[in-house]
Scaffold this active site. Structure first.
Site, PDB file in Angstrom:
ATOM      1  N   LYS A  23       1.293  -1.167   0.278  1.00 28.90           N
ATOM      2  CA  LYS A  23      -0.019  -0.002  -0.091  1.00 28.90           C
ATOM      3  C   LYS A  23       1.595   1.345   0.324  1.00 28.90           C
ATOM      4  O   LYS A  23       2.202   1.900  -0.489  1.00 28.90           O
ATOM      5  CB  LYS A  23      -0.619   0.132   1.233  1.00 28.90           C
ATOM      6  N   HIS A  49      -8.343  -3.070  -6.192  1.00 35.65           N
ATOM      7  CA  HIS A  49      -8.554  -2.925  -4.712  1.00 35.65           C
ATOM      8  C   HIS A  49      -9.631  -2.209  -3.744  1.00 35.65           C
ATOM      9  O   HIS A  49      -9.690  -1.601  -4.219  1.00 35.65           O
ATOM     10  CB  HIS A  49      -6.822  -2.506  -3.586  1.00 35.65           C
ATOM     11  N   GLU A 102      -9.570  -0.301  -1.929  1.00 38.01           N
ATOM     12  CA  GLU A 102      -9.021   0.833  -1.399  1.00 38.01           C
ATOM     13  C   GLU A 102      -9.160   1.801  -2.424  1.00 38.01           C
ATOM     14  O   GLU A 102      -9.888   3.251  -2.093  1.00 38.01           O
ATOM     15  CB  GLU A 102      -8.357   0.848  -0.605  1.00 38.01           C
ATOM     16  N   GLY A 118      -7.430  -4.551   7.432  1.00 33.64           N
ATOM     17  CA  GLY A 118      -6.859  -3.956   8.566  1.00 33.64           C
ATOM     18  C   GLY A 118      -7.283  -3.465   9.368  1.00 33.64           C
ATOM     19  O   GLY A 118      -7.293  -2.377  10.794  1.00 33.64           O
ATOM     20  N   SER A 133      -6.282  -8.801   6.982  1.00 26.67           N
ATOM     21  CA  SER A 133      -5.734  -9.656   8.850  1.00 26.67           C
ATOM     22  C   SER A 133      -5.446 -10.631   8.272  1.00 26.67           C
ATOM     23  O   SER A 133      -5.027 -11.799   9.190  1.00 26.67           O
ATOM     24  CB  SER A 133      -6.591  -9.080   9.523  1.00 26.67           C
TER      25      SER A 133
HETATM   26  P1  13P Z   1      -4.586  -5.897   5.891  1.00 26.16           P
HETATM   27  O1  13P Z   1      -3.161  -7.203   5.478  1.00 26.16           O
HETATM   28  O2  13P Z   1      -3.743  -4.927   6.009  1.00 26.16           O
HETATM   29  O3  13P Z   1      -5.381  -6.122   6.520  1.00 26.16           O
HETATM   30  O4  13P Z   1      -4.331  -6.197   4.152  1.00 26.16           O
HETATM   31  C1  13P Z   1      -4.988  -6.366   2.952  1.00 26.16           C
HETATM   32  C2  13P Z   1      -4.965  -5.648   1.831  1.00 26.16           C
HETATM   33  O5  13P Z   1      -5.807  -5.025   2.238  1.00 26.16           O
HETATM   34  C3  13P Z   1      -4.639  -6.460   1.487  1.00 26.16           C
HETATM   35  O6  13P Z   1      -4.598  -6.203  -0.161  1.00 26.16           O
END
Ligand code: 13P
Length: 248
Positions: free
Chosen positions: A11, A94, A96, A170, A210
């Site tokens: 990220k 993604h 996000e 996350g 996670s």
């Molecule tokens: P986390 O492992 O921090 O939850 O993030 C997962 C993710 O979005 C991977 O692309």
């Protein structure tokens, strides 16, 4: 038999200096593994990380790519720019990007087609929000994301799908082994419907949300889960290495 693939999604974390240090620490820890190992890094770190992973089994990935060859698309990055540095994988769609940057199923489709046409491997992310899960819409959301996002693809075997329920990203809330396996089983069924049952058996589908050094064994033991897309836990060499070595 589908080869497992563990990919880190950094990220918007690390600088060139800290990223190179992380790769140097990681290299000896992931040398003799059975699965494919990928790090998807911020665009500006690609030149430095491309050098750092040379001669190792760690493959390089990007976090986004535009579908046009070149042109007036301020802030975007093209396939040629990525390929110049040996990028082999590109995360597309993604959650996000869908939530904060206006990514839609249509733009996911355009990007995915372009990544394939350029000879790289797209990691296409799908997944429901908490509200959608509570409302019982998980399968409808996944169906829509897959049928629109994968429309017109003629090399589905090469595509990697990442099932990332937004509520698990996350948050420290992982989907249970069986929740993840069930959703991924549904995704495979949908791919069988859209393409063919034979092709669906070949497509690798990751879980993301996670996933960490403690829960990776249980998730990876599930019949439908072929790998992980790892956020937070990919930022520490020891943690990421434990996930990559899930089978030991
Ligand atoms: P986390 O492992 O921090 O939850 O993030 C997962 C993710 O979005 C991977 O692309």
């Amino acid at each position: 038999m589908r080869k497992p693939i563990i990919a880190g999604n950094w990220k918007m974390n690390n600088t060139a200096a800290s990223g190179v240090a992380l790769i140097e620490e990681l290299k000896p820890l992931v040398r003799n593994v059975f699965c494919d190992v990928v790090v998807c890094v911020p665009a500006i770190l690609i030149p430095a990380i491309s050098e750092a992973v040379k001669g190792s089994n760690i493959k390089l990935g990007a976090q986004n790519m535009h579908w046009a060859k070149k042109g007036a698309y301020t802030g975007e990055i093209s396939a040629d720019m990525l390929k110049e540095y040996g990028v082999e994988y590109v995360i597309i769609g993604h959650s996000e990007r869908r939530t904060y940057f206006g990514e839609t199923d249509e733009t996911v489709n355009k990007r995915t087609l372009a990544v394939l046409a350029e000879g790289m491997t797209p990691i296409v992310c799908v997944g429901e929000t908490l509200e959608q899960r509570i409302n019982g819409e998980t399968e409808a959301v996944l169906s829509r994301q897959l049928s629109l996002g994968l429309a017109g693809i003629d090399r589905i075997k090469k595509v990697i799908i990442a099932y990332e329920p937004a509520w698990a990203i996350g948050t420290g809330k992982t989907a249970t082994d069986s929740q993840a396996n069930q959703a991924i089983g549904f995704i495979r069924k949908k791919i069988a419907e859209l393409f063919s049952p034979e092709l669906a058996e070949m497509v690798r589908i990751q879980y993301g949300g996670s996933m960490n050094s403690k829960n990776c064994k249980g998730l990876m033991a599930q019949s439908q889960i072929d790998g992980g897309l790892i956020g937070g836990a990919s930022l520490k060499a020891a943690d990421f290495a434990k996930i990559v070595n899930f089978d030991k």
